[in-house]
Write a protein that holds these residues in place. Structure first.
Motif, PDB file in Angstrom:
ATOM      1  N   VAL A 188     -10.260  -1.854  -3.236  1.00  0.00           N
ATOM      2  CA  VAL A 188     -10.269  -2.346  -4.785  1.00  0.00           C
ATOM      3  C   VAL A 188     -11.480  -3.054  -4.932  1.00  0.00           C
ATOM      4  O   VAL A 188     -12.216  -3.759  -3.896  1.00  0.00           O
ATOM      5  CB  VAL A 188      -9.070  -2.938  -5.571  1.00  0.00           C
ATOM      6  N   VAL A 189     -12.007  -3.048  -6.275  1.00  0.00           N
ATOM      7  CA  VAL A 189     -13.373  -3.836  -6.287  1.00  0.00           C
ATOM      8  C   VAL A 189     -13.160  -4.489  -7.686  1.00  0.00           C
ATOM      9  O   VAL A 189     -12.601  -4.415  -8.514  1.00  0.00           O
ATOM     10  CB  VAL A 189     -14.520  -2.839  -6.891  1.00  0.00           C
ATOM     11  N   PRO A 239     -10.262  -1.130 -10.175  1.00  0.00           N
ATOM     12  CA  PRO A 239     -10.524  -2.475 -10.389  1.00  0.00           C
ATOM     13  C   PRO A 239      -9.745  -3.410  -9.915  1.00  0.00           C
ATOM     14  O   PRO A 239      -8.346  -3.060 -10.382  1.00  0.00           O
ATOM     15  CB  PRO A 239     -11.141  -2.399 -11.569  1.00  0.00           C
ATOM     16  N   THR A 240      -9.835  -4.734  -9.864  1.00  0.00           N
ATOM     17  CA  THR A 240      -8.981  -5.783  -9.586  1.00  0.00           C
ATOM     18  C   THR A 240      -9.567  -6.976 -10.062  1.00  0.00           C
ATOM     19  O   THR A 240     -10.756  -7.252 -10.231  1.00  0.00           O
ATOM     20  CB  THR A 240      -8.577  -6.010  -8.105  1.00  0.00           C
ATOM     21  N   THR A 241      -8.561  -8.106 -10.460  1.00  0.00           N
ATOM     22  CA  THR A 241      -9.256  -9.534 -10.937  1.00  0.00           C
ATOM     23  C   THR A 241      -9.010 -10.329  -9.704  1.00  0.00           C
ATOM     24  O   THR A 241      -9.543 -11.497  -9.810  1.00  0.00           O
ATOM     25  CB  THR A 241      -8.318  -9.796 -12.128  1.00  0.00           C
ATOM     26  N   GLU A 242      -8.668 -10.046  -8.728  1.00  0.00           N
ATOM     27  CA  GLU A 242      -8.297 -10.726  -7.459  1.00  0.00           C
ATOM     28  C   GLU A 242      -9.873 -11.353  -7.030  1.00  0.00           C
ATOM     29  O   GLU A 242     -10.778 -10.568  -6.754  1.00  0.00           O
ATOM     30  CB  GLU A 242      -7.777  -9.746  -6.174  1.00  0.00           C
ATOM     31  N   VAL A 252       1.407  -7.512  -6.156  1.00  0.00           N
ATOM     32  CA  VAL A 252       0.163  -6.970  -6.896  1.00  0.00           C
ATOM     33  C   VAL A 252      -0.180  -5.491  -6.379  1.00  0.00           C
ATOM     34  O   VAL A 252      -0.718  -4.551  -7.198  1.00  0.00           O
ATOM     35  CB  VAL A 252      -0.911  -7.865  -6.183  1.00  0.00           C
ATOM     36  N   TYR A 253       0.162  -5.236  -4.997  1.00  0.00           N
ATOM     37  CA  TYR A 253      -0.334  -3.977  -4.504  1.00  0.00           C
ATOM     38  C   TYR A 253       0.633  -3.100  -3.886  1.00  0.00           C
ATOM     39  O   TYR A 253       0.635  -2.337  -3.101  1.00  0.00           O
ATOM     40  CB  TYR A 253      -1.210  -4.239  -3.366  1.00  0.00           C
ATOM     41  N   GLU A 254       1.978  -3.235  -4.433  1.00  0.00           N
ATOM     42  CA  GLU A 254       3.071  -2.527  -4.159  1.00  0.00           C
ATOM     43  C   GLU A 254       3.312  -2.801  -2.738  1.00  0.00           C
ATOM     44  O   GLU A 254       3.197  -3.902  -2.177  1.00  0.00           O
ATOM     45  CB  GLU A 254       2.954  -1.074  -4.467  1.00  0.00           C
ATOM     46  N   ASP A 255       4.263  -1.830  -1.953  1.00  0.00           N
ATOM     47  CA  ASP A 255       4.808  -2.090  -0.872  1.00  0.00           C
ATOM     48  C   ASP A 255       3.722  -1.622   0.162  1.00  0.00           C
ATOM     49  O   ASP A 255       4.347  -0.393   0.834  1.00  0.00           O
ATOM     50  CB  ASP A 255       6.289  -1.408  -1.014  1.00  0.00           C
ATOM     51  N   VAL A 302      -8.342  -3.313   0.969  1.00  0.00           N
ATOM     52  CA  VAL A 302      -9.764  -4.008   1.074  1.00  0.00           C
ATOM     53  C   VAL A 302     -10.199  -4.462  -0.119  1.00  0.00           C
ATOM     54  O   VAL A 302     -10.259  -3.715  -1.150  1.00  0.00           O
ATOM     55  CB  VAL A 302     -10.572  -3.092   2.044  1.00  0.00           C
ATOM     56  N   LEU A 303     -10.665  -5.701  -0.152  1.00  0.00           N
ATOM     57  CA  LEU A 303     -10.911  -6.268  -1.604  1.00  0.00           C
ATOM     58  C   LEU A 303     -12.610  -6.315  -1.426  1.00  0.00           C
ATOM     59  O   LEU A 303     -13.287  -6.860  -0.652  1.00  0.00           O
ATOM     60  CB  LEU A 303     -10.527  -7.865  -1.716  1.00  0.00           C
TER      61      LEU A 303
END
Length: 176
Positions: A14-15, A48-51, A64-67, A72-73
């Motif tokens: 994710v970005v 995209p992510t807000t992490e 946040v990302y299911e099971d 990778v962030l």
């Protein structure tokens, strides 16, 4: 024994777009395509992510990302300050994260890449996208298991100045 990613599973990522330079996602995806060519590892963009980067990012975040393992962030921030990086003036850093597999070996399952947002935006604005892409390749090299080298002719040199692509010895390392 080297630690690596499972060649049978794609590496999800994710970005965090905050701070990303114009065209940053396309540059990142181009760099990942090159890593795929040399390593055989496949990357899948999950969006995209807000992490934000943190020093002790959880490997597993089912809320946040299911099971599944956290992807990778990839973030655009201030690598010298984010997530505990202790070196000044970093253009980026990468940290793969591993777990112990049932057979006792270590395997990478997630990781983080943090790229210097201000530097990347200024460098792209100056017209030098290849330098930003080279830093991405260098950090992706770390993500998939390469370390620094003392050879100044190689992209994985810690003080890389001017090298824009992987040389044959690095390509061999990526393939292994």
């Amino acid at each position: 024994t080297p630690i690596t990613w499972s060649p049978c599973r794609p590496i999800h990522y994710v970005v965090r777009p905050q701070g990303m330079p114009d065209g940053g996602l396309a540059l990142l995806q181009s760099a990942m395509s090159e890593i795929t060519t040399y390593s055989g590892l496949r990357f899948v963009y999950d969006g995209p992510t807000t992490e934000a980067p943190v020093e002790n990012r959880a490997l597993y975040q089912p809320a946040v990302y299911e099971d599944a393992w956290a992807p990778v962030l990839v973030s655009w921030g201030t690598p010298s300050a984010d997530a505990g990086a202790d070196e000044p003036d970093l253009a980026g850093w990468a940290r793969p994260r591993s777990v112990t597999a049932p057979d006792g070996s270590q395997v990478f399952v997630t990781g983080e890449i943090d790229l210097d947002a201000a530097w990347a935006r200024a460098t792209v604005a100056s017209g030098d996208r290849s330098e930003v892409r080279a830093v991405m390749l260098h950090e992706l090299g770390h993500l998939v298991g390469l370390d620094h080298t003392d050879d100044r002719r190689l992209l994985m040199n810690a003080d890389n100045v001017g090298v824009r692509d992987f040389a044959p010895p690095e390509r061999t390392g990526l393939a292994s």
